[in-house]
Design a protein around this motif. Structure first.
Motif, PDB file in Angstrom:
ATOM      1  N   GLY A  64      40.272  29.119  36.516  1.00 57.82           N
ATOM      2  CA  GLY A  64      40.294  30.205  37.719  1.00 57.82           C
ATOM      3  C   GLY A  64      41.260  30.605  37.019  1.00 57.82           C
ATOM      4  N   ASN A  65      42.273  30.754  37.367  1.00 58.56           N
ATOM      5  CA  ASN A  65      43.338  31.557  36.994  1.00 58.56           C
ATOM      6  C   ASN A  65      44.536  30.546  37.054  1.00 58.56           C
ATOM      7  OD1 ASN A  65      42.953  33.568  37.556  1.00 58.56           O
ATOM      8  ND2 ASN A  65      43.865  34.444  40.004  1.00 58.56           N
ATOM      9  N   VAL A  66      45.518  30.829  36.024  1.00 54.61           N
ATOM     10  CA  VAL A  66      46.737  29.299  35.859  1.00 54.61           C
ATOM     11  C   VAL A  66      47.799  30.160  36.373  1.00 54.61           C
ATOM     12  CG1 VAL A  66      48.178  28.600  34.446  1.00 54.61           C
ATOM     13  CG2 VAL A  66      45.409  28.389  33.825  1.00 54.61           C
ATOM     14  N   THR A  67      48.952  30.156  36.906  1.00 52.23           N
ATOM     15  CA  THR A  67      49.642  30.530  37.849  1.00 52.23           C
ATOM     16  C   THR A  67      50.761  29.524  37.786  1.00 52.23           C
ATOM     17  OG1 THR A  67      48.474  31.654  39.551  1.00 52.23           O
ATOM     18  CG2 THR A  67      51.321  32.018  39.853  1.00 52.23           C
ATOM     19  N   VAL A  68      52.165  30.431  37.234  1.00 49.89           N
ATOM     20  CA  VAL A  68      53.249  29.756  36.684  1.00 49.89           C
ATOM     21  C   VAL A  68      54.217  30.489  37.662  1.00 49.89           C
ATOM     22  CG1 VAL A  68      55.429  28.942  35.102  1.00 49.89           C
ATOM     23  CG2 VAL A  68      52.877  29.487  34.364  1.00 49.89           C
ATOM     24  N   GLY A 114      39.870  32.789  33.965  1.00 47.18           N
ATOM     25  CA  GLY A 114      40.611  33.872  35.083  1.00 47.18           C
ATOM     26  C   GLY A 114      42.106  34.178  34.279  1.00 47.18           C
ATOM     27  N   LYS A 115      43.055  35.099  35.138  1.00 45.18           N
ATOM     28  CA  LYS A 115      44.346  34.852  34.208  1.00 45.18           C
ATOM     29  C   LYS A 115      45.505  33.994  34.201  1.00 45.18           C
ATOM     30  CE  LYS A 115      46.639  37.352  38.521  1.00 45.18           C
ATOM     31  NZ  LYS A 115      47.094  38.440  39.293  1.00 45.18           N
ATOM     32  N   VAL A 116      46.001  33.967  33.289  1.00 42.04           N
ATOM     33  CA  VAL A 116      47.625  33.310  32.849  1.00 42.04           C
ATOM     34  C   VAL A 116      48.902  33.839  33.583  1.00 42.04           C
ATOM     35  CG1 VAL A 116      49.368  31.962  31.191  1.00 42.04           C
ATOM     36  CG2 VAL A 116      46.786  32.031  31.150  1.00 42.04           C
ATOM     37  N   ASP A 117      49.256  34.035  35.147  1.00 44.26           N
ATOM     38  CA  ASP A 117      49.803  34.832  35.621  1.00 44.26           C
ATOM     39  C   ASP A 117      51.791  34.202  35.295  1.00 44.26           C
ATOM     40  OD1 ASP A 117      51.130  36.522  37.268  1.00 44.26           O
ATOM     41  OD2 ASP A 117      50.219  35.859  38.740  1.00 44.26           O
ATOM     42  N   VAL A 118      52.604  34.729  35.131  1.00 40.68           N
ATOM     43  CA  VAL A 118      53.753  34.184  34.433  1.00 40.68           C
ATOM     44  C   VAL A 118      54.392  35.078  35.095  1.00 40.68           C
ATOM     45  CG1 VAL A 118      55.589  33.208  33.099  1.00 40.68           C
ATOM     46  CG2 VAL A 118      53.293  32.712  32.316  1.00 40.68           C
ATOM     47  N   ASN A 121      40.861  35.823  30.254  1.00 45.07           N
ATOM     48  CA  ASN A 121      40.129  36.608  30.818  1.00 45.07           C
ATOM     49  C   ASN A 121      41.477  38.009  31.554  1.00 45.07           C
ATOM     50  OD1 ASN A 121      40.241  38.536  33.457  1.00 45.07           O
ATOM     51  ND2 ASN A 121      38.257  38.119  32.264  1.00 45.07           N
ATOM     52  N   ALA A 122      42.840  37.445  31.574  1.00 47.89           N
ATOM     53  CA  ALA A 122      43.297  38.494  31.642  1.00 47.89           C
ATOM     54  C   ALA A 122      45.453  38.087  31.299  1.00 47.89           C
ATOM     55  CB  ALA A 122      43.777  39.341  32.405  1.00 47.89           C
ATOM     56  N   LEU A 123      45.662  38.237  30.699  1.00 49.88           N
ATOM     57  CA  LEU A 123      47.289  37.648  30.637  1.00 49.88           C
ATOM     58  C   LEU A 123      48.878  38.618  30.959  1.00 49.88           C
ATOM     59  CD1 LEU A 123      49.505  35.216  29.147  1.00 49.88           C
ATOM     60  CD2 LEU A 123      49.144  36.643  26.959  1.00 49.88           C
ATOM     61  N   GLN A 124      49.475  37.315  31.805  1.00 44.73           N
ATOM     62  CA  GLN A 124      50.364  38.220  32.459  1.00 44.73           C
ATOM     63  C   GLN A 124      51.524  37.961  32.962  1.00 44.73           C
ATOM     64  OE1 GLN A 124      49.118  39.739  36.337  1.00 44.73           O
ATOM     65  NE2 GLN A 124      47.538  41.152  36.070  1.00 44.73           N
ATOM     66  N   ILE A 125      52.768  38.378  31.867  1.00 44.62           N
ATOM     67  CA  ILE A 125      53.592  37.676  31.775  1.00 44.62           C
ATOM     68  C   ILE A 125      54.779  39.061  32.199  1.00 44.62           C
ATOM     69  CG2 ILE A 125      55.835  37.045  29.739  1.00 44.62           C
ATOM     70  CD1 ILE A 125      52.712  35.138  29.808  1.00 44.62           C
ATOM     71  N   LEU A 126      55.362  38.645  33.285  1.00 41.29           N
ATOM     72  CA  LEU A 126      56.378  40.017  33.796  1.00 41.29           C
ATOM     73  C   LEU A 126      57.786  40.018  34.327  1.00 41.29           C
ATOM     74  CD1 LEU A 126      53.624  41.552  35.767  1.00 41.29           C
ATOM     75  CD2 LEU A 126      53.838  42.005  33.743  1.00 41.29           C
ATOM     76  N   ALA A 127      58.404  40.486  34.238  1.00 41.70           N
ATOM     77  CA  ALA A 127      59.419  40.136  35.561  1.00 41.70           C
ATOM     78  C   ALA A 127      60.440  39.338  34.827  1.00 41.70           C
ATOM     79  CB  ALA A 127      59.367  40.151  36.682  1.00 41.70           C
ATOM     80  N   LEU A 181      45.896  32.757  20.656  1.00 40.73           N
ATOM     81  CA  LEU A 181      45.794  33.373  21.293  1.00 40.73           C
ATOM     82  C   LEU A 181      44.398  34.567  20.881  1.00 40.73           C
ATOM     83  CD1 LEU A 181      44.561  34.026  24.700  1.00 40.73           C
ATOM     84  CD2 LEU A 181      46.421  36.055  24.195  1.00 40.73           C
ATOM     85  N   ALA A 182      42.941  34.905  20.420  1.00 43.53           N
ATOM     86  CA  ALA A 182      42.006  35.816  19.669  1.00 43.53           C
ATOM     87  C   ALA A 182      41.702  36.643  20.325  1.00 43.53           C
ATOM     88  CB  ALA A 182      41.205  35.350  19.030  1.00 43.53           C
ATOM     89  N   ASN A 183      41.482  36.179  21.977  1.00 44.31           N
ATOM     90  CA  ASN A 183      40.931  37.466  23.054  1.00 44.31           C
ATOM     91  C   ASN A 183      41.343  37.508  24.420  1.00 44.31           C
ATOM     92  OD1 ASN A 183      38.489  38.164  21.230  1.00 44.31           O
ATOM     93  ND2 ASN A 183      38.262  35.883  21.408  1.00 44.31           N
ATOM     94  N   VAL A 184      41.436  38.216  24.927  1.00 42.96           N
ATOM     95  CA  VAL A 184      42.010  39.190  26.179  1.00 42.96           C
ATOM     96  C   VAL A 184      40.877  40.131  27.066  1.00 42.96           C
ATOM     97  CG1 VAL A 184      43.622  39.892  27.753  1.00 42.96           C
ATOM     98  CG2 VAL A 184      44.622  38.527  25.624  1.00 42.96           C
ATOM     99  N   ASP A 185      40.191  39.103  27.725  1.00 40.49           N
ATOM    100  CA  ASP A 185      39.498  40.527  28.392  1.00 40.49           C
ATOM    101  C   ASP A 185      39.281  42.065  28.932  1.00 40.49           C
ATOM    102  OD1 ASP A 185      37.181  38.644  27.238  1.00 40.49           O
ATOM    103  OD2 ASP A 185      36.510  37.046  28.587  1.00 40.49           O
ATOM    104  N   ALA A 186      40.815  40.999  29.816  1.00 40.41           N
ATOM    105  CA  ALA A 186      40.637  42.119  30.901  1.00 40.41           C
ATOM    106  C   ALA A 186      42.080  42.983  30.584  1.00 40.41           C
ATOM    107  CB  ALA A 186      41.321  41.758  32.333  1.00 40.41           C
ATOM    108  N   ASP A 187      43.346  42.860  30.779  1.00 38.21           N
ATOM    109  CA  ASP A 187      44.916  43.198  30.454  1.00 38.21           C
ATOM    110  C   ASP A 187      45.104  41.854  29.951  1.00 38.21           C
ATOM    111  OD1 ASP A 187      45.013  42.260  33.115  1.00 38.21           O
ATOM    112  OD2 ASP A 187      46.482  42.472  33.598  1.00 38.21           O
ATOM    113  N   LEU A 188      46.527  42.844  29.113  1.00 38.56           N
ATOM    114  CA  LEU A 188      47.310  42.255  28.610  1.00 38.56           C
ATOM    115  C   LEU A 188      48.615  42.622  28.643  1.00 38.56           C
ATOM    116  CD1 LEU A 188      48.638  40.005  26.570  1.00 38.56           C
ATOM    117  CD2 LEU A 188      47.652  41.549  23.994  1.00 38.56           C
TER     118      LEU A 188
END
Length: 243
Positions: free
Chosen positions: A75-79, A96-100, A118-124, A136-143
């Motif tokens: 699933g997701n990994v949330t920091v 899932g997504k890595v959400d930081v 699946n997705a990588l979100q490094i925000l704010a 890191l080679a593949n991000v299926d959805a949003d980078l």
């Protein structure tokens, strides 16, 4: 709630598995020493590679240690907020997504083994100065790398494909380098817009996307007033990359 309890159980399971493995290693080493030192040293050297089936939230150093031998999270990994640095040396795959997001004290994030997400979100993350994703080679959805005020460089040397690329409003960012990125959107991501958006990075001077050949959507590079160098056939005549 139920989600928090499930996450706690998942991390507890990781810790229990690691502890059980450690106990087994200790017994194996003891037996090996009785039989012969060389044999004992050979046994128990490999670390366990664990899978967490579900979601994981990392909120403190105890959670970080529990993830030390986790290779796969389905699933997701949330920091969550509270950490100053984070390294997950074994993690290779996230379903899932890595959400930081919105971690005001986080200065360094290292995912040295992560290959697919699946997705990588490094925000704010306003204090983030170091972001390391060397394989890191593949991000299926949003980078998405956005609103990280202290980040000065973004280098993703092995990323080959992504569903969407957004690099927006990183106030101190001076360079973007994705030397292996070849495609954004399209197959195997027909339902994702496939846009490349680089916008509002006031100090950005260099953008390098030399291998980018396929973009299913639009390429937008705007409001980057310091931009002087653009490398890549698909970007040199786009927005602020008009030379």
């Amino acid at each position: 709630g139920a989600v928090a309890a499930a996450l706690t159980c998942a991390l507890a399971l990781v810790s229990a598995c690691a502890a059980a493995e450690g106990e087994g290693e200790g017994e194996g080493e003891g037996e090996g020493e009785g039989e012969g030192e060389g044999e004992g040293e050979g046994e128990g050297e490999g670390e366990p590679c664990l899978t967490v089936d579900g979601f994981v939230t990392i909120a403190n150093t105890l959670d970080e240690r529990a993830m030390a031998n986790v290779c796969v999270v389905t699933g997701n990994v949330t920091v969550a907020q509270g950490l100053t640095t984070l390294s997950l040396p074994a993690l290779t795959t996230v379903g899932g997504k890595v959400d930081v997001e919105s971690n005001s004290t986080l200065t360094a994030l290292s995912l040295p083994a992560l290959e697919s997400v699946n997705a990588l979100q490094i925000l704010a993350n306003t204090a983030l100065t170091s972001l390391s994703l060397p394989v890191l080679a593949n991000v299926d959805a949003d980078l998405s790398i956005s609103s990280n005020d202290a980040l000065t460089t973004l280098a993703l040397p092995e990323v080959q494909s992504a569903g969407l690329v957004q690099i927006i409003a990183n106030a101190s960012l001076t360079s973007i380098s994705l030397p292996a990125l070849a495609s954004v959107g399209g197959n195997p991501n027909p339902d994702i817009a496939g846009n490349v958006i680089i916008q509002g990075n006031d100090t950005l001077t260099t953008v390098s996307l030399p291998e980018l050949a396929i973009v299913a959507g639009d390429v937008t590079i705007v409001t980057c007033p310091a931009l002087t160098s653009c490398v890549g056939a698909l970007i040199v005549n786009v927005g602020d990359c008009v030379q």
